[in-house]
Write a protein that holds these residues in place. Structure first.
Motif, PDB file in Angstrom:
ATOM      1  N   SER A   1       0.823  -1.203   0.000  1.00 34.51           N
ATOM      2  CA  SER A   1       0.000   0.000   0.000  1.00 34.51           C
ATOM      3  C   SER A   1       0.863   1.262   0.000  1.00 34.51           C
ATOM      4  CB  SER A   1      -0.962  -0.015   1.191  1.00 34.51           C
ATOM      5  OG  SER A   1      -0.236  -0.137   2.386  1.00 34.51           O
TER       6      SER A   1
ATOM      7  N   VAL B   1       1.476   2.991  -3.466  1.00 31.39           N
ATOM      8  CA  VAL B   1       0.568   4.007  -3.986  1.00 31.39           C
ATOM      9  C   VAL B   1       1.114   5.406  -3.686  1.00 31.39           C
ATOM     10  CG1 VAL B   1      -1.772   4.905  -3.825  1.00 31.39           C
ATOM     11  CG2 VAL B   1      -1.381   2.458  -3.761  1.00 31.39           C
TER      12      VAL B   1
ATOM     13  N   SER C   1      -5.134   7.034  -6.384  1.00 35.37           N
ATOM     14  CA  SER C   1      -6.188   6.280  -5.705  1.00 35.37           C
ATOM     15  C   SER C   1      -6.893   5.359  -6.687  1.00 35.37           C
ATOM     16  CB  SER C   1      -7.173   7.206  -4.995  1.00 35.37           C
ATOM     17  OG  SER C   1      -7.778   8.051  -5.912  1.00 35.37           O
TER      18      SER C   1
ATOM     19  N   SER D   1      -4.956   1.991  -7.101  1.00 30.92           N
ATOM     20  CA  SER D   1      -5.077   1.031  -6.016  1.00 30.92           C
ATOM     21  C   SER D   1      -6.471   0.411  -5.962  1.00 30.92           C
ATOM     22  CB  SER D   1      -4.778   1.716  -4.692  1.00 30.92           C
ATOM     23  OG  SER D   1      -5.699   2.761  -4.496  1.00 30.92           O
ATOM     24  N   LEU D   2      -7.435   1.044  -6.645  1.00 29.87           N
ATOM     25  CA  LEU D   2      -8.819   0.556  -6.554  1.00 29.87           C
ATOM     26  C   LEU D   2      -9.005  -0.808  -7.186  1.00 29.87           C
ATOM     27  CD1 LEU D   2     -10.890   3.725  -7.274  1.00 29.87           C
ATOM     28  CD2 LEU D   2     -11.096   2.239  -5.307  1.00 29.87           C
TER      29      LEU D   2
ATOM     30  N   HIS E   1      -9.619   0.483   2.730  1.00 29.77           N
ATOM     31  CA  HIS E   1      -8.869   0.911   1.547  1.00 29.77           C
ATOM     32  C   HIS E   1      -8.437   2.364   1.683  1.00 29.77           C
ATOM     33  CE1 HIS E   1      -8.725   2.720  -2.528  1.00 29.77           C
ATOM     34  NE2 HIS E   1      -8.003   1.661  -2.767  1.00 29.77           N
ATOM     35  N   TRP E   2      -9.358   3.208   2.174  1.00 32.13           N
ATOM     36  CA  TRP E   2      -9.021   4.623   2.305  1.00 32.13           C
ATOM     37  C   TRP E   2      -7.936   4.808   3.381  1.00 32.13           C
ATOM     38  CZ3 TRP E   2      -9.512   8.267   6.279  1.00 32.13           C
ATOM     39  CH2 TRP E   2      -9.213   9.588   5.884  1.00 32.13           C
TER      40      TRP E   2
ATOM     41  N   THR F   1      -4.630   3.704   1.730  1.00 30.09           N
ATOM     42  CA  THR F   1      -4.117   4.405   0.548  1.00 30.09           C
ATOM     43  C   THR F   1      -4.458   5.888   0.530  1.00 30.09           C
ATOM     44  OG1 THR F   1      -6.073   3.835  -0.732  1.00 30.09           O
ATOM     45  CG2 THR F   1      -4.210   2.338  -0.883  1.00 30.09           C
ATOM     46  N   GLY F   2      -5.670   6.263   0.938  1.00 32.39           N
ATOM     47  CA  GLY F   2      -6.059   7.677   0.893  1.00 32.39           C
ATOM     48  C   GLY F   2      -5.339   8.495   1.943  1.00 32.39           C
TER      49      GLY F   2
ATOM     50  N   LEU G   1      -1.796   9.513   1.239  1.00 30.71           N
ATOM     51  CA  LEU G   1      -1.727  10.576   0.227  1.00 30.71           C
ATOM     52  C   LEU G   1      -1.870  11.936   0.889  1.00 30.71           C
ATOM     53  CD1 LEU G   1      -3.903   9.341  -2.793  1.00 30.71           C
ATOM     54  CD2 LEU G   1      -1.491   8.977  -2.343  1.00 30.71           C
TER      55      LEU G   1
ATOM     56  N   THR H   1     -10.807  12.512  -1.030  1.00 28.97           N
ATOM     57  CA  THR H   1     -10.320  11.153  -1.315  1.00 28.97           C
ATOM     58  C   THR H   1     -11.282  10.048  -0.857  1.00 28.97           C
ATOM     59  OG1 THR H   1      -8.902  11.381   0.627  1.00 28.97           O
ATOM     60  CG2 THR H   1      -7.861  11.648  -1.510  1.00 28.97           C
TER      61      THR H   1
ATOM     62  N   SER I   1     -12.665   6.933  -3.218  1.00 27.10           N
ATOM     63  CA  SER I   1     -12.692   5.508  -2.884  1.00 27.10           C
ATOM     64  C   SER I   1     -14.097   4.934  -3.024  1.00 27.10           C
ATOM     65  CB  SER I   1     -12.206   5.285  -1.452  1.00 27.10           C
ATOM     66  OG  SER I   1     -10.852   5.648  -1.339  1.00 27.10           O
TER      67      SER I   1
END
Lengths: 211, 255, 221
Positions: free
Chosen positions: C22, C25, C63, C66-67, C101-102, C105-106, C109, C138, C142
């Motif tokens: 992760s 990203v 983002s 990675s989705l 996920h957020w 990865t979010g 960022l 973000t 997602s």
């Protein structure tokens, strides 16, 4: 006494009519063995029973109530074993089983530990999934259904990759599940000895396709 | 396509309607083009180039209309599981994409004499460009699966999600545009338009709509025939014997 | 609620076991932004002018990249079927996976963004608003992306297809995200674009899990 009934079920996969006009009745303690050649719809019927597929026609009822009306409730009362074992390679055997057990009422770490012992994989509890053989992965998947109680077991080729001892363990697990009032529907190519089971030959419903 | 669908009635109806819609579309577009190119005055500001409007504005209408139609058909397909609705949505997409592309090209041609550039990031043109991407995504998704029904179902959801997003995208593009350049040159289509210009515009609009119906029926018929061919192939595979067309059951027939 | 948290926890746990994955990203995000000075030249004024837009576009692409994996591994190993059959609403399952996920990865960022803003010589007045706008924007990315990720399951070329489906839908977030930062730097209203970003997040929270659930159902049906 629970009663799971399918009536007039029609299944269409893609553009293909798999079967139609199919019915079954399963009661507490009962077992249904699905037979038939490849492509006759054994897997499709099990997915239909699980609610993963919607029938094109017909109804599925649990104690008289339509299954489609409350998907979560239906999901909570069944265990489904498909072709894939849902074992995460980076999680240990114990973590894999415990996660699924925790999602359900009555499941927990203790139950998960007992389930591993039933299938003789308690010594693998700390081993990550990626090190397991196909047969071990399958046993982890089967331990999952023992780790939390559910009245209905839907088993799609459950004996794949199992050795004879593990098949016997599975048969014993199914027998005690039925004794406790559970029900089982299983599709299988290899003989799985289930006492007093009904057999549903899906090949018989296949003639519809040619019509 | 399964035995619960009943496309035979559609096939009969469309066969009867096809020549009429074809004739009407051609006549309307011919009349609209004649009035637009010869029967209407040039604009006092824009000169002869205003005549691009008679293709551009109806194309832009159709771009939006087709997307709305596609979303409506997808909703019908999702809710009532009517297979003809799914196929109608699928058949609409390329037509709508072509209208959108036509609107973009004519807009660009119109923009050159007006703004001096082939492309201006005008709010309306930018929205149409995004709409074109939405069409492309839909078409790509519908063709991305080996099982055609899977593509239809996925694309139906996408059409609805996209349709819900169209107003948000439009709003954001307008907001962005006013932030960066306040004035828009496109004033055509407003209420102040001269009646001599309105007549060809409406003729073209109706002509394009009838043309759409004609092409939609043609494409739907093709889709249904293609489904029949796939059903035959499948039967061939299942029975192990070559299937002959004479032995085929019509789609609508009771199995 | 316990089950929801255990789902989030499992995905976080998986991400942690995958370790570097992760973080990739964020690395992509940083590299994508760093490419711009090479493309447009190192002139500080130009970089400052485009900083907000560059960071947002790079965040969008990062983002989106990675989705693709959001449901893919669960789909391939059969876990997704079991999640569909779990005794909790599918919308909550989607929400749990999006939340995890957020977070993996979010959130990184957002942490990296101010650093990149420094590299691009962005006006200091925009920093706080950039972080706020990314924090509101973000999660929307997602959520919207989860719909696309569900739709492309089992297709040929999932990743490229996903970007084609999802990027046009990201445009409103981009517009208002950049608008807020530019507003703060230029000294005009940045509250309304931030509020609109918040509104879009709420709308996405209400609608996307539902649409994504429908997409997952048809993917497994």
């Amino acid at each position: 006494m629970d009663r799971f009934i399918g009536h007039g079920l029609t299944c269409i996969r893609g553009e293909r009519l798999v079967f139609s006009g199919l019915g079954f009745t399963l009661e507490s303690g009962g077992a249904l063995v699905l037979t038939g050649p490849n492509g006759s719809g054994k897997s499709s019927l099990l997915r239909l029973m699980a609610g993963l597929l919607a029938p094109a026609a017909g109804t599925l009822t649990w104690n008289g109530e339509a299954v489609a009306s409350d998907r979560e409730a239906h999901g909570g009362r069944l265990h489904y074993v498909g072709h894939l074992d849902a074992v995460k390679p980076v999680l240990s055997v114990m973590e894999n089983v415990a996660f699924w057990a925790n999602l359900r009422p009555g499941g927990g770490p203790a139950a998960a530990e007992a389930a591993l012992a039933v299938f003789g994989i308690e010594h693998l509890a700390g081993v990550p999934g990626r090190f397991l053989s196909a047969g071990q992965r399958r046993r982890v998947n089967l331990a999952r259904i023992l780790a939390a109680p559910a009245p209905l077991w839907l088993l799609d080729e459950p004996t794949t990759a199992l050795d004879r001892a593990a098949v016997a363990t599975l048969e014993a697990a199914i027998a005690s599940h039925r004794q406790a009032g559970g029900m089982v529907a299983a599709a299988t190519h290899t003989p799985l000895s289930l006492g007093s089971a009904q057999t549903l030959d899906l090949g018989a419903f296949e003639t519809e396709v040619a019509a | 396509m399964h035995r619960f669908a009943n496309p035979t009635r559609f096939m009969r109806l469309s066969a009867a309607l096809l020549p009429w819609t074809a004739g009407a579309a051609l006549a309307l577009i011919a009349a609209g083009l004649y009035l637009g190119l010869f029967g209407s005055p040039a604009d006092y500001q824009q000169g002869e180039s205003v005549r691009i409007m008679y293709v551009h504005v109806p194309s832009a209408w159709m771009a939006m209309f087709c997307y709305t139609f596609m979303a409506g058909a997808s909703a019908v397909g999702l809710i009532w599981k009517h297979p003809l609705a799914d196929l109608a949505a699928k058949a609409t997409a390329p037509v709508g994409a072509c209208f959108t592309l036509l609107a973009l090209i004519t807009g660009s041609l119109w923009g050159k004499p007006m703004w001096g550039t082939w492309w201006e990031w005008d709010a309306r043109m930018t929205s149409v460009l995004v709409l074109f991407f939405l069409y492309l995504g839909y078409i790509a998704l519908i063709n991305a699966f080996d099982d055609p029904t899977r593509g239809l179902k996925a694309a139906a959801i996408l059409a609805l999600v996209g349709f819900a997003n169209v107003p948000i995208i439009k709003f954001s593009v307008d907001w962005w545009n006013t932030l960066h350049q306040p004035a828009s040159v496109f004033k055509a289509g407003g209420p102040s338009i001269d009646p001599s210009m309105l007549a060809p515009l409406l003729l073209m609009g109706v002509g394009f709509t009838v043309y759409f119906l004609w092409v939609l029926m043609l494409r739907l018929r093709t889709e249904i025939v293609a489904a029949k061919v796939r059903a035959l192939r499948l039967r061939q595979v299942r029975s192990g014997a070559p299937a002959t067309p004479s032995g085929a059951t019509p789609l609508g027939a009771k199995g | 609620m316990d089950r929801f948290l255990s789902l989030v926890g499992r995905d976080l746990h998986l991400a942690q076991r995958h370790g570097f994955d992760s973080l990739l990203v964020v690395v992509f995000f940083i590299i994508a932004v760093v490419l711009f000075p090479f493309g447009v030249g190192p002139e500080p004024n130009i970089l400052a002018r485009i900083a907000a837009g560059v960071i947002w576009v790079a965040a969008l692409l990062a983002s989106m990249l990675s989705l693709e994996r959001l449901f893919q591994t669960d789909y391939e190993d059969g876990s997704l079927e079991l999640l569909l059959l779990a005794p909790l609403p599918l919308e909550l399952v989607v929400l749990a996976k999006v939340a995890a996920h957020w977070l993996t990865t979010g959130l990184p960022l957002i942490v990296a963004a101010p650093l990149l803003a420094v590299l691009l010589n962005m006006n200091g007045a925009g920093f706080a608003v950039l972080v706020a706008a990314l924090a509101l924007g973000t999660p929307t990315l997602s959520l919207v992306g989860a719909v696309g990720a569900g739709l492309v399951l089992g297709s040929r070329r999932g990743g490229v297809l996903l970007s084609l489906l999802v990027l046009p839908l990201f445009i409103p977030v981009l517009v208002f995200g950049v608008g807020a930062v530019d507003g703060a730097i230029g000294g005009f209203a940045f509250r309304s674009p931030l509020l609109i970003l918040g509104g879009m997040l709420l709308a996405a929270l209400a609608l996307c899990p539902w649409a994504s659930g429908a997409a997952l159902r048809q993917a497994l049906g």
